[in-house]
Design an enzyme around this catalytic site. Sequence first.
Site, PDB file in Angstrom:
ATOM      1  N   ASP A 118       0.861  -1.185   0.000  1.00  0.00           N
ATOM      2  CA  ASP A 118       0.000   0.000   0.000  1.00  0.00           C
ATOM      3  C   ASP A 118       0.892   1.227   0.000  1.00  0.00           C
ATOM      4  O   ASP A 118       2.023   1.179   0.503  1.00  0.00           O
ATOM      5  CB  ASP A 118      -0.909   0.007   1.230  1.00  0.00           C
ATOM      6  CG  ASP A 118      -1.985  -1.063   1.189  1.00  0.00           C
ATOM      7  OD1 ASP A 118      -2.481  -1.366   0.088  1.00  0.00           O
ATOM      8  OD2 ASP A 118      -2.340  -1.579   2.261  1.00  0.00           O
ATOM      9  N   ASP A 136      -7.059  -1.475  -4.280  1.00  0.00           N
ATOM     10  CA  ASP A 136      -8.098  -1.158  -3.297  1.00  0.00           C
ATOM     11  C   ASP A 136      -9.100  -0.158  -3.869  1.00  0.00           C
ATOM     12  O   ASP A 136     -10.306  -0.266  -3.649  1.00  0.00           O
ATOM     13  CB  ASP A 136      -7.484  -0.572  -2.025  1.00  0.00           C
ATOM     14  CG  ASP A 136      -6.532  -1.528  -1.327  1.00  0.00           C
ATOM     15  OD1 ASP A 136      -6.700  -2.747  -1.474  1.00  0.00           O
ATOM     16  OD2 ASP A 136      -5.616  -1.034  -0.641  1.00  0.00           O
TER      17      ASP A 136
END
Length: 155
Positions: A118, A136
Amino acid sequence: MWRRLGRLSVIALAVAGADQLLKAVMVPWLQDGPVTLVPGFARLVLAYNTGAAFSSFAGVTGARWALVGATLVALTVAVWAAAGPLGRHRGTLWSLALICGGALGNLIDRLRLGSVVDFVDLYAGNWHWPVFNLADTAITVGGVYLAWTLIRGKA
């Protein structure tokens, strides 16, 4: 049906490919620390999520393989839905393709690294949204649009 599944596959693979390419660029670039994009609001920071959304299940024994299994089930359900009556609607097919692409992007990380890369950190003061990535975002946009079309009865 095969044409729809082909379309879903192309979109999903494009999303997963873009996600993996972006992560391949971000990992070495962010090794030395965060990069501020908009002071007080957005920065890029390298984070490894061993859990699911919002780092839930992080650190839980066996979570990696449970999440791999859950992702495979979700992909199977999405392909099944795309092959059925829901897949006949362009918006629904795009939604399912975005969800599949994001799921594949994160699945690749989970299988390859044991965690998901991330890098987008949105914040205001001391409040931080959980760090996320392109996969995401695709899952979220696909899920919200799918819910919206189903609620409106347009699917």
